[in-house]
Write a protein that holds these residues in place. Structure first.
Motif, PDB file in Angstrom:
ATOM      1  N   TRP A   7       0.841  -1.187   0.000  1.00  0.00           N
ATOM      2  CA  TRP A   7       0.000   0.000   0.000  1.00  0.00           C
ATOM      3  C   TRP A   7       0.875   1.234   0.000  1.00  0.00           C
ATOM      4  CZ3 TRP A   7       0.054   3.636   3.883  1.00  0.00           C
ATOM      5  CH2 TRP A   7       0.653   3.256   5.076  1.00  0.00           C
ATOM      6  N   GLU A   8       0.295   2.333  -0.452  1.00  0.00           N
ATOM      7  CA  GLU A   8       1.043   3.588  -0.551  1.00  0.00           C
ATOM      8  C   GLU A   8       0.063   4.749  -0.447  1.00  0.00           C
ATOM      9  OE1 GLU A   8       3.944   5.803  -0.378  1.00  0.00           O
ATOM     10  OE2 GLU A   8       4.705   4.028  -1.406  1.00  0.00           O
ATOM     11  N   ASN A   9       0.479   5.804   0.199  1.00  0.00           N
ATOM     12  CA  ASN A   9      -0.224   7.086   0.161  1.00  0.00           C
ATOM     13  C   ASN A   9       0.594   8.000  -0.726  1.00  0.00           C
ATOM     14  OD1 ASN A   9      -2.268   6.424   2.023  1.00  0.00           O
ATOM     15  ND2 ASN A   9      -0.955   6.935   3.735  1.00  0.00           N
ATOM     16  N   TRP A  10      -0.064   8.689  -1.662  1.00  0.00           N
ATOM     17  CA  TRP A  10       0.663   9.588  -2.542  1.00  0.00           C
ATOM     18  C   TRP A  10      -0.221  10.767  -2.921  1.00  0.00           C
ATOM     19  CZ3 TRP A  10      -1.352   9.700  -7.618  1.00  0.00           C
ATOM     20  CH2 TRP A  10      -2.205   8.639  -7.944  1.00  0.00           C
ATOM     21  N   LYS A  11       0.416  11.823  -3.328  1.00  0.00           N
ATOM     22  CA  LYS A  11      -0.310  13.042  -3.691  1.00  0.00           C
ATOM     23  C   LYS A  11      -0.479  13.102  -5.207  1.00  0.00           C
ATOM     24  CE  LYS A  11      -0.674  17.018  -1.006  1.00  0.00           C
ATOM     25  NZ  LYS A  11      -0.074  18.054  -0.213  1.00  0.00           N
ATOM     26  N   SER A  12      -1.712  13.284  -5.627  1.00  0.00           N
ATOM     27  CA  SER A  12      -2.028  13.322  -7.052  1.00  0.00           C
ATOM     28  C   SER A  12      -1.634  14.681  -7.647  1.00  0.00           C
ATOM     29  CB  SER A  12      -3.524  13.095  -7.262  1.00  0.00           C
ATOM     30  OG  SER A  12      -4.246  14.258  -6.887  1.00  0.00           O
ATOM     31  N   PRO A  13      -1.599  14.772  -8.975  1.00  0.00           N
ATOM     32  CA  PRO A  13      -1.335  16.072  -9.610  1.00  0.00           C
ATOM     33  C   PRO A  13      -2.362  17.137  -9.219  1.00  0.00           C
ATOM     34  CG  PRO A  13      -1.087  14.310 -11.208  1.00  0.00           C
ATOM     35  CD  PRO A  13      -1.641  13.692  -9.955  1.00  0.00           C
ATOM     36  N   ALA A  14      -3.565  16.701  -8.792  1.00  0.00           N
ATOM     37  CA  ALA A  14      -4.594  17.639  -8.343  1.00  0.00           C
ATOM     38  C   ALA A  14      -4.417  17.997  -6.870  1.00  0.00           C
ATOM     39  CB  ALA A  14      -5.981  17.036  -8.571  1.00  0.00           C
ATOM     40  N   ASP A  15      -3.273  17.614  -6.286  1.00  0.00           N
ATOM     41  CA  ASP A  15      -2.922  17.920  -4.900  1.00  0.00           C
ATOM     42  C   ASP A  15      -3.855  17.247  -3.891  1.00  0.00           C
ATOM     43  OD1 ASP A  15      -1.015  19.113  -3.228  1.00  0.00           O
ATOM     44  OD2 ASP A  15      -2.379  20.771  -2.765  1.00  0.00           O
ATOM     45  N   GLU A  16      -4.344  16.064  -4.244  1.00  0.00           N
ATOM     46  CA  GLU A  16      -5.186  15.283  -3.342  1.00  0.00           C
ATOM     47  C   GLU A  16      -4.425  14.036  -2.901  1.00  0.00           C
ATOM     48  OE1 GLU A  16      -9.195  16.395  -5.854  1.00  0.00           O
ATOM     49  OE2 GLU A  16      -8.830  14.318  -5.300  1.00  0.00           O
ATOM     50  N   TRP A  17      -4.598  13.646  -1.635  1.00  0.00           N
ATOM     51  CA  TRP A  17      -3.968  12.424  -1.156  1.00  0.00           C
ATOM     52  C   TRP A  17      -4.750  11.213  -1.653  1.00  0.00           C
ATOM     53  CZ3 TRP A  17       0.723  11.853   0.485  1.00  0.00           C
ATOM     54  CH2 TRP A  17       1.385  12.946   1.023  1.00  0.00           C
ATOM     55  N   VAL A  18      -4.027  10.239  -2.167  1.00  0.00           N
ATOM     56  CA  VAL A  18      -4.619   9.014  -2.697  1.00  0.00           C
ATOM     57  C   VAL A  18      -4.034   7.833  -1.927  1.00  0.00           C
ATOM     58  CG1 VAL A  18      -4.883   7.558  -4.735  1.00  0.00           C
ATOM     59  CG2 VAL A  18      -4.835  10.047  -4.983  1.00  0.00           C
ATOM     60  N   ARG A  19      -4.884   6.929  -1.501  1.00  0.00           N
ATOM     61  CA  ARG A  19      -4.443   5.677  -0.890  1.00  0.00           C
ATOM     62  C   ARG A  19      -4.590   4.588  -1.944  1.00  0.00           C
ATOM     63  NH1 ARG A  19      -7.344   5.774   5.032  1.00  0.00           N
ATOM     64  NH2 ARG A  19      -6.267   7.631   5.772  1.00  0.00           N
ATOM     65  N   SER A  20      -3.520   3.873  -2.201  1.00  0.00           N
ATOM     66  CA  SER A  20      -3.598   2.803  -3.195  1.00  0.00           C
ATOM     67  C   SER A  20      -3.092   1.501  -2.589  1.00  0.00           C
ATOM     68  CB  SER A  20      -2.806   3.163  -4.452  1.00  0.00           C
ATOM     69  OG  SER A  20      -1.451   3.398  -4.143  1.00  0.00           O
ATOM     70  N   PHE A  21      -3.573   0.406  -3.133  1.00  0.00           N
ATOM     71  CA  PHE A  21      -3.267  -0.920  -2.603  1.00  0.00           C
ATOM     72  C   PHE A  21      -3.237  -1.918  -3.751  1.00  0.00           C
ATOM     73  CE2 PHE A  21      -3.105  -4.074   0.675  1.00  0.00           C
ATOM     74  CZ  PHE A  21      -3.729  -5.187   0.138  1.00  0.00           C
ATOM     75  N   THR A  22      -2.351  -2.881  -3.654  1.00  0.00           N
ATOM     76  CA  THR A  22      -2.317  -3.968  -4.623  1.00  0.00           C
ATOM     77  C   THR A  22      -2.101  -5.290  -3.896  1.00  0.00           C
ATOM     78  OG1 THR A  22      -1.327  -4.749  -6.688  1.00  0.00           O
ATOM     79  CG2 THR A  22       0.171  -3.782  -5.076  1.00  0.00           C
ATOM     80  N   ILE A  23      -2.698  -6.332  -4.416  1.00  0.00           N
ATOM     81  CA  ILE A  23      -2.468  -7.682  -3.908  1.00  0.00           C
ATOM     82  C   ILE A  23      -1.432  -8.324  -4.822  1.00  0.00           C
ATOM     83  CG2 ILE A  23      -3.485  -9.976  -3.551  1.00  0.00           C
ATOM     84  CD1 ILE A  23      -6.133  -8.512  -2.904  1.00  0.00           C
ATOM     85  N   ILE A  24      -0.415  -8.921  -4.227  1.00  0.00           N
ATOM     86  CA  ILE A  24       0.657  -9.533  -5.012  1.00  0.00           C
ATOM     87  C   ILE A  24       0.214 -10.913  -5.483  1.00  0.00           C
ATOM     88  CG2 ILE A  24       3.042 -10.340  -4.970  1.00  0.00           C
ATOM     89  CD1 ILE A  24       3.564  -8.141  -2.886  1.00  0.00           C
ATOM     90  N   MET A  25       0.440 -11.162  -6.762  1.00  0.00           N
ATOM     91  CA  MET A  25       0.057 -12.433  -7.372  1.00  0.00           C
ATOM     92  C   MET A  25       1.304 -13.270  -7.645  1.00  0.00           C
ATOM     93  SD  MET A  25      -3.174 -11.849  -7.477  1.00  0.00           S
ATOM     94  CE  MET A  25      -4.034 -12.900  -8.610  1.00  0.00           C
ATOM     95  N   THR A  26       1.086 -14.577  -7.780  1.00  0.00           N
ATOM     96  CA  THR A  26       2.158 -15.518  -8.103  1.00  0.00           C
ATOM     97  C   THR A  26       1.612 -16.562  -9.069  1.00  0.00           C
ATOM     98  OG1 THR A  26       3.878 -16.941  -7.151  1.00  0.00           O
ATOM     99  CG2 THR A  26       1.697 -17.073  -6.151  1.00  0.00           C
TER     100      THR A  26
END
Length: 73
Positions: A7-26
């Motif tokens: 997971w990661e928190n990052w700031k978008s070009p629109a200056d909004e905080w975004v929380r993103s998440f990915t599930i790792i596959m195998t």
């Protein structure tokens, strides 16, 4: 049951905080292979502290847990 993810928190070009998440596959285990070409990494309870960063670990040790789940017989 716990799935390996990032997971990661990052700031978008629109200056909004975004929380993103990915599930790792195998690659799939023998149970899933007939129906899908991938599966989520399911972490056994003994690996939870390692994956969550409670135990110090080298990248190679972390990569070692990213494997298909074995079927219990």
């Amino acid at each position: 049951m716990a799935l390996a993810g990032l997971w990661e928190n990052w700031k978008s070009p629109a200056d909004e905080w975004v929380r993103s998440f990915t599930i790792i596959m195998t690659t799939p285990n023998e149970l899933c292979a007939p129906i899908q070409n991938r599966m989520p990494v399911i972490l056994p309870p003994k690996e939870w502290p390692l994956w969550l960063g409670e135990d110090a670990a080298e990248p190679e040790r972390l990569k070692a847990v990213l494997r298909p789940t074995r079927r219990k017989t």
